[in-house]
Design a protein around this motif. Structure first.
Motif, PDB file in Angstrom:
ATOM      1  N   SER A 123      -2.806   0.373   2.175  1.00 37.54           N
ATOM      2  CA  SER A 123      -3.341   0.951   3.408  1.00 37.54           C
ATOM      3  C   SER A 123      -2.199   1.626   4.166  1.00 37.54           C
ATOM      4  O   SER A 123      -1.020   1.397   3.877  1.00 37.54           O
ATOM      5  CB  SER A 123      -3.973  -0.139   4.281  1.00 37.54           C
ATOM      6  OG  SER A 123      -2.972  -0.957   4.839  1.00 37.54           O
ATOM      7  N   GLU A 124      -2.551   2.426   5.140  1.00 42.34           N
ATOM      8  CA  GLU A 124      -1.538   3.156   5.909  1.00 42.34           C
ATOM      9  C   GLU A 124      -0.579   2.215   6.637  1.00 42.34           C
ATOM     10  O   GLU A 124       0.558   2.577   6.910  1.00 42.34           O
ATOM     11  CB  GLU A 124      -2.207   4.123   6.880  1.00 42.34           C
ATOM     12  CG  GLU A 124      -3.153   3.461   7.859  1.00 42.34           C
ATOM     13  CD  GLU A 124      -4.032   4.449   8.600  1.00 42.34           C
ATOM     14  OE1 GLU A 124      -4.033   5.640   8.261  1.00 42.34           O
ATOM     15  OE2 GLU A 124      -4.719   4.005   9.537  1.00 42.34           O
ATOM     16  N   SER A 125      -0.999   0.992   6.902  1.00 42.45           N
ATOM     17  CA  SER A 125      -0.111   0.029   7.573  1.00 42.45           C
ATOM     18  C   SER A 125       0.895  -0.602   6.608  1.00 42.45           C
ATOM     19  O   SER A 125       1.747  -1.371   7.024  1.00 42.45           O
ATOM     20  CB  SER A 125      -0.934  -1.070   8.255  1.00 42.45           C
ATOM     21  OG  SER A 125      -1.583  -1.864   7.281  1.00 42.45           O
ATOM     22  N   GLN A 126       0.816  -0.269   5.316  1.00 45.70           N
ATOM     23  CA  GLN A 126       1.709  -0.870   4.319  1.00 45.70           C
ATOM     24  C   GLN A 126       2.767   0.109   3.810  1.00 45.70           C
ATOM     25  O   GLN A 126       3.334  -0.082   2.742  1.00 45.70           O
ATOM     26  CB  GLN A 126       0.877  -1.429   3.169  1.00 45.70           C
ATOM     27  CG  GLN A 126       0.006  -2.585   3.620  1.00 45.70           C
ATOM     28  CD  GLN A 126      -0.927  -3.084   2.551  1.00 45.70           C
ATOM     29  OE1 GLN A 126      -1.593  -2.316   1.877  1.00 45.70           O
ATOM     30  NE2 GLN A 126      -0.964  -4.397   2.385  1.00 45.70           N
ATOM     31  N   ARG A 127       3.072   1.092   4.620  1.00 42.30           N
ATOM     32  CA  ARG A 127       4.085   2.098   4.249  1.00 42.30           C
ATOM     33  C   ARG A 127       5.433   1.461   3.927  1.00 42.30           C
ATOM     34  O   ARG A 127       6.114   1.854   2.983  1.00 42.30           O
ATOM     35  CB  ARG A 127       4.224   3.094   5.400  1.00 42.30           C
ATOM     36  CG  ARG A 127       5.262   4.136   5.200  1.00 42.30           C
ATOM     37  CD  ARG A 127       5.331   5.032   6.410  1.00 42.30           C
ATOM     38  NE  ARG A 127       6.314   6.067   6.213  1.00 42.30           N
ATOM     39  CZ  ARG A 127       6.441   7.102   6.995  1.00 42.30           C
ATOM     40  NH1 ARG A 127       5.634   7.251   8.024  1.00 42.30           N
ATOM     41  NH2 ARG A 127       7.362   7.995   6.772  1.00 42.30           N
ATOM     42  N   HIS A 128       5.839   0.470   4.717  1.00 42.36           N
ATOM     43  CA  HIS A 128       7.128  -0.193   4.493  1.00 42.36           C
ATOM     44  C   HIS A 128       7.171  -0.882   3.130  1.00 42.36           C
ATOM     45  O   HIS A 128       8.217  -0.936   2.484  1.00 42.36           O
ATOM     46  CB  HIS A 128       7.422  -1.193   5.621  1.00 42.36           C
ATOM     47  CG  HIS A 128       6.465  -2.347   5.675  1.00 42.36           C
ATOM     48  ND1 HIS A 128       5.146  -2.212   6.070  1.00 42.36           N
ATOM     49  CD2 HIS A 128       6.630  -3.649   5.351  1.00 42.36           C
ATOM     50  CE1 HIS A 128       4.546  -3.386   5.997  1.00 42.36           C
ATOM     51  NE2 HIS A 128       5.423  -4.281   5.564  1.00 42.36           N
ATOM     52  N   ASP A 130     -10.321  -2.277   6.763  1.00 42.01           N
ATOM     53  CA  ASP A 130      -9.589  -1.773   7.925  1.00 42.01           C
ATOM     54  C   ASP A 130      -8.562  -0.719   7.525  1.00 42.01           C
ATOM     55  O   ASP A 130      -7.873  -0.857   6.516  1.00 42.01           O
ATOM     56  CB  ASP A 130      -8.863  -2.917   8.637  1.00 42.01           C
ATOM     57  CG  ASP A 130      -9.826  -3.913   9.246  1.00 42.01           C
ATOM     58  OD1 ASP A 130     -10.990  -3.536   9.466  1.00 42.01           O
ATOM     59  OD2 ASP A 130      -9.417  -5.055   9.484  1.00 42.01           O
ATOM     60  N   GLY A 131      -8.450   0.314   8.346  1.00 41.34           N
ATOM     61  CA  GLY A 131      -7.417   1.325   8.159  1.00 41.34           C
ATOM     62  C   GLY A 131      -7.739   2.308   7.056  1.00 41.34           C
ATOM     63  O   GLY A 131      -8.665   2.132   6.273  1.00 41.34           O
ATOM     64  N   PHE A 161      -0.590   9.740   6.282  1.00 42.11           N
ATOM     65  CA  PHE A 161      -1.834   9.088   6.626  1.00 42.11           C
ATOM     66  C   PHE A 161      -2.922  10.152   6.711  1.00 42.11           C
ATOM     67  O   PHE A 161      -2.664  11.276   7.141  1.00 42.11           O
ATOM     68  CB  PHE A 161      -1.737   8.378   7.978  1.00 42.11           C
ATOM     69  CG  PHE A 161      -0.501   7.514   8.115  1.00 42.11           C
ATOM     70  CD1 PHE A 161      -0.242   6.497   7.204  1.00 42.11           C
ATOM     71  CD2 PHE A 161       0.404   7.728   9.132  1.00 42.11           C
ATOM     72  CE1 PHE A 161       0.884   5.709   7.326  1.00 42.11           C
ATOM     73  CE2 PHE A 161       1.531   6.933   9.264  1.00 42.11           C
ATOM     74  CZ  PHE A 161       1.762   5.914   8.351  1.00 42.11           C
TER      75      PHE A 161
END
Length: 170
Positions: A81-86, A155-156, A168
């Motif tokens: 997901s976009e929140s897992q870029r790191h 989500d996301g 994103f």
């Protein structure tokens, strides 16, 4: 007579192709007393067949993941997901000594069918079993049967890769 394409021109052209970002993971039971988890970020991942369900991932020849999947047929793919870029950036690093530290502070659980680490918060999860390995230049194409598929997170949006950067969808 075939013409040779300039490597930089080819790379630049292919960066214009947007791709989803996936974390490929497997467990190496032969590395140490408890084994070791291995992971790599992939953007060359795709669905191959619906009947039977199959996917394909492209892996650099001679990499740790290539070596492991040559002898360990079961692995997992977590669609990021976009929140897992790191996480994508962490597992894309070249020349790392051990994957053990990369998994240390991220949320994951073991796949029921593959034993591979599966990321918490991933948009979808596929557990796979290699059916075929096809050499392709400096990579190997790993074609696999999907033995389990889940969509645990709604989500996301998805994490994508375009022009050499994570992006994103808006």
């Amino acid at each position: 007579m075939a013409q040779t394409v300039d490597t930089d021109a080819f790379r630049a052209a292919m960066t214009r192709l947007s791709a989803g970002v996936v974390l490929i993971t497997a467990h190496d039971p032969d590395d140490g007393p408890r084994g070791e988890d291995v992971g790599m970020t992939a953007t060359a991942f795709m669905s191959v067949s619906l009947e039977p369900p199959m996917v394909l991932v492209s892996i650099r020849t001679g990499s740790r993941m290539d070596e492991l999947l040559e002898r360990q047929p079961r692995w997992a793919a977590s669609v990021l997901s976009e929140s897992q870029r790191h996480i994508a950036g962490r597992f894309a690093l070249r020349g790392r000594i051990s994957d053990r530290l990369l998994f240390e502070d991220i949320s994951y659980y073991r796949g029921e069918h593959s034993g591979a680490p599966i990321l918490g918060g991933a948009l979808s999860i596929l557990e796979c079993e290699t059916a075929q390995r096809v050499p392709a230049g400096d990579h190997v194409l790993v074609v696999a049967r999907v033995i389990a598929a889940r969509t645990p997170s709604a989500d996301g949006g998805p994490l994508t890769y375009f022009r050499g950067r994570y992006r994103f969808l808006r």
